[in-house]
Design an enzyme around this catalytic site. Structure first.
Site, PDB file in Angstrom:
ATOM      1  N   ASN A   1       0.842  -1.204   0.000  1.00  0.00           N
ATOM      2  CA  ASN A   1       0.000   0.000   0.000  1.00  0.00           C
ATOM      3  C   ASN A   1       0.868   1.242   0.000  1.00  0.00           C
ATOM      4  OD1 ASN A   1       0.523   0.844   2.854  1.00  0.00           O
ATOM      5  ND2 ASN A   1      -0.336  -1.189   3.248  1.00  0.00           N
TER       6      ASN A   1
ATOM      7  N   LYS B   1       7.425 -17.782 -10.343  1.00  0.00           N
ATOM      8  CA  LYS B   1       6.637 -16.716 -10.961  1.00  0.00           C
ATOM      9  C   LYS B   1       5.438 -17.303 -11.706  1.00  0.00           C
ATOM     10  CE  LYS B   1       6.930 -12.934 -14.201  1.00  0.00           C
ATOM     11  NZ  LYS B   1       7.657 -12.362 -15.329  1.00  0.00           N
TER      12      LYS B   1
ATOM     13  N   ASP C   1      -4.006  -9.398  13.494  1.00  0.00           N
ATOM     14  CA  ASP C   1      -4.066  -7.981  13.891  1.00  0.00           C
ATOM     15  C   ASP C   1      -3.043  -7.779  15.003  1.00  0.00           C
ATOM     16  OD1 ASP C   1      -4.672  -5.467  15.010  1.00  0.00           O
ATOM     17  OD2 ASP C   1      -6.684  -5.567  14.140  1.00  0.00           O
ATOM     18  N   ILE C   2      -1.926  -7.202  14.636  1.00  0.00           N
ATOM     19  CA  ILE C   2      -0.794  -7.091  15.583  1.00  0.00           C
ATOM     20  C   ILE C   2      -1.185  -6.228  16.779  1.00  0.00           C
ATOM     21  CG2 ILE C   2       1.626  -6.409  15.819  1.00  0.00           C
ATOM     22  CD1 ILE C   2       1.812  -6.731  12.699  1.00  0.00           C
TER      23      ILE C   2
ATOM     24  N   LYS D   1     -12.729   2.581  16.254  1.00  0.00           N
ATOM     25  CA  LYS D   1     -11.534   1.746  16.100  1.00  0.00           C
ATOM     26  C   LYS D   1     -10.788   1.624  17.423  1.00  0.00           C
ATOM     27  CE  LYS D   1      -9.805   1.611  12.001  1.00  0.00           C
ATOM     28  NZ  LYS D   1      -9.133   1.999  10.764  1.00  0.00           N
TER      29      LYS D   1
HETATM   30  N1  CTP Z   1      -2.885  -2.897  12.706  1.00  0.00           N
HETATM   31  C1  CTP Z   1      -2.109  -3.948  13.096  1.00  0.00           C
HETATM   32  N2  CTP Z   1      -2.226  -5.169  12.461  1.00  0.00           N
HETATM   33  C2  CTP Z   1      -3.088  -5.336  11.467  1.00  0.00           C
HETATM   34  C3  CTP Z   1      -3.898  -4.279  11.048  1.00  0.00           C
HETATM   35  C4  CTP Z   1      -3.763  -3.059  11.672  1.00  0.00           C
HETATM   36  O1  CTP Z   1      -1.299  -3.801  14.016  1.00  0.00           O
HETATM   37  N3  CTP Z   1      -3.183  -6.518  10.880  1.00  0.00           N
HETATM   38  C5  CTP Z   1      -2.802  -1.619  13.392  1.00  0.00           C
HETATM   39  C6  CTP Z   1      -2.232  -0.511  12.592  1.00  0.00           C
HETATM   40  O2  CTP Z   1      -0.821  -0.413  12.741  1.00  0.00           O
HETATM   41  C7  CTP Z   1      -2.922   0.706  13.164  1.00  0.00           C
HETATM   42  C8  CTP Z   1      -4.294   0.182  13.427  1.00  0.00           C
HETATM   43  O3  CTP Z   1      -4.108  -1.196  13.681  1.00  0.00           O
HETATM   44  O4  CTP Z   1      -2.401   1.092  14.400  1.00  0.00           O
HETATM   45  C9  CTP Z   1      -5.141   0.457  12.235  1.00  0.00           C
HETATM   46  O5  CTP Z   1      -6.058  -0.488  11.982  1.00  0.00           O
HETATM   47  P1  CTP Z   1      -6.666  -0.708  10.503  1.00  0.00           P
HETATM   48  O6  CTP Z   1      -6.189  -1.995   9.997  1.00  0.00           O
HETATM   49  O7  CTP Z   1      -6.446   0.486   9.662  1.00  0.00           O
HETATM   50  O8  CTP Z   1      -8.131  -0.766  10.833  1.00  0.00           O
HETATM   51  P2  CTP Z   1      -9.115  -1.892  10.513  1.00  0.00           P
HETATM   52  O9  CTP Z   1      -9.385  -2.589  11.769  1.00  0.00           O
HETATM   53  O10 CTP Z   1      -8.611  -2.712   9.371  1.00  0.00           O
HETATM   54  O11 CTP Z   1     -10.374  -1.098  10.099  1.00  0.00           O
HETATM   55  P3  CTP Z   1     -10.887  -0.627   8.675  1.00  0.00           P
HETATM   56  O12 CTP Z   1     -10.514  -1.713   7.715  1.00  0.00           O
HETATM   57  O13 CTP Z   1     -12.312  -0.445   8.892  1.00  0.00           O
HETATM   58  O14 CTP Z   1     -10.186   0.659   8.380  1.00  0.00           O
END
Ligand code: CTP
Length: 403
Positions: free
Chosen positions: A213, A292, A311-312, A346
């Protein structure tokens, strides 16, 4: 704004080929908003002219303790009384030896000896040949100068003007600038350990392609730098970005979300603060191909299946250290609209005490941003500013929450 803005620095040059870098340093200090009074030894004048440094500092350079411009003829007293710090760059082996013994046979060492110890710190940037640097005499001098309260900066490593390679180069002007900015930053996070994630992740599809991204990592790197300058021990887990590591920050490079999680779990046990700025990919290809993926000429597109990444932040926020208050977790939210509502939701969903919202498309890759700090009591805006300035404000805000 730099912490050097409004500071009055005496920049001392002793004799060494690294003196050419001091011209750049002088310029950078002035640009950061400091006033710079240059003092040169006779040996320094063999390498640079006073004219160059006068032009860059905008002030006449002092080279002699007998300078008749001083009404009382006490340049060594007058110059050191005005200073917020004396910075000697380059500090030659001979000059450091002189400092150590309280030598005072020319203006620069005389001024260092005459400085008020409590109010005028002395910072030196050594510069010399690698053999001179590693000589026990120099190493003894460095250790004793540090014990005497002199702030001796590290040396750089690499090719030397003499043609040899090793330790002893003077730090680059930009590195000395960063050291000085850190020196003048209030140590709000002294004794704390801070873990930061930054940048995008890269989820491989095959050995040559992947999903990533637009996150540049700039906000996370700025936060890591601000925390380090505030006295914290900082580990920065960085996705694939080409940003220089802030001085004094430990960096762990990763590619995928799973690697990022692994690195975070390895370091989080020692952390007091976890700041998740990384834009972690929500999904990854279920299976990365070993080879590939080739077009087969049929016009058929490959079918990619995805699985969700861990989700870390949410995982760390549920750890026993976070739940018991030993670890303070900060999340980020990059939204495109309805920032307050999304950031508030969030924060609860991730289970963190503080969530920092920003408008993603407006800030990705930029050097500035605006932040919305959302906690259990409500929201506070940090208005539009450079990412580095916002990082200092955010770090100060987090430090207040720890006490
Ligand atoms: N984050 C994380 N690990 C992930 C996804 C997100 O640690 N797999 C952390 C990001 O570093 C940031 C926060 O969570 O601090 C942002 O979450 P985000 O992924 O943007 O939100 P979502 O829960 O995915 O919500 P949405 O998709 O609705 O934006």
């Amino acid at each position: 704004m730099s912490t050097l803005a409004g500071k009055h620095l005496v920049l001392g040059l002793s004799g060494g080929i690294a003196a050419y870098k001091s011209a750049e340093l002088c310029r950078a200090l002035v640009k950061a908003g400091a006033t710079v009074q240059v003092v040169m030894t006779q040996a320094a004048e063999q390498f640079m002219t006073a004219v160059t440094l006068q032009a860059l500092s905008g002030r006449p350079v002092y080279t002699s303790q007998w300078d008749p411009r001083e009404a009382n003829n006490m340049a060594h007293i007058n110059l050191s009384r005005e200073a917020d710090a004396i910075v000697v760059a380059p500090a030659s082996a001979d000059f450091m030896s002189k400092l150590l013994h309280g030598g005072a046979d020319e203006l620069l060492s005389l001024m260092c000896l005459a400085r008020p110890l409590d109010s005028v710190p002395l910072i030196v940037a050594p510069a010399m040949n690698r053999e001179m640097w590693s000589n026990p005499a120099t190493q003894r001098n460095v250790a004793q100068l540090r014990a005497d309260g002199v702030h001796v900066l590290d040396v750089g490593q690499g090719d030397q003007a003499c043609g040899e390679t090793g330790d002893g180069r003077m730090l680059e002007a930009e590195e000395i600038l960063q050291e000085l900015e850190a020196f003048f930053t209030p140590k709000l996070l002294a004794g704390k350990s801070v873990l930061v994630t930054a940048g995008p992740t890269y989820e491989a599809i095959d050995p040559v392609r992947g999903i990533t991204n637009l996150s540049s990592g700039k906000m996370g790197f700025a936060i890591a730098r601000a925390a380090q300058m505030a006295g914290a021990q900082v580990t920065l887990v960085a996705g694939p970005v080409h940003l220089p590591t802030p001085r004094g920050v430990g960096r762990v490079n990763v590619q995928s979300a799973q690697q990022m999680q692994h690195a975070v779990m390895q370091h989080v046990e020692r952390a007091h603060v976890f700041i998740a700025t990384a834009a972690v990919a929500d999904w990854r290809p279920a299976q990365a191909a070993d080879q590939k993926i080739k077009k087969d000429g049929s016009g058929q597109t490959p079918q990619l299946a995805f699985v969700e990444n861990p989700d870390i932040l949410a995982t760390v926020a549920q750890s026993s250290r976070a739940l018991s208050g030993q670890l303070f977790c900060v999340g980020f939210a990059a939204e495109s609209h309805d920032l307050l509502a999304h950031a508030t939701a969030k924060r609860q969903r991730k289970g963190v005490p503080l969530l920092v919202g920003n408008i993603g498309p407006a800030t990705f890759g930029q050097d500035d941003n605006a932040l919305l700090l959302v906690d259990e009591k409500g929201a506070r805006e940090l208005p539009h500013a450079s990412k580095q300035a916002l990082a200092f404000d955010l770090v100060a805000d987090i430090a207040r929450r720890l006490t």
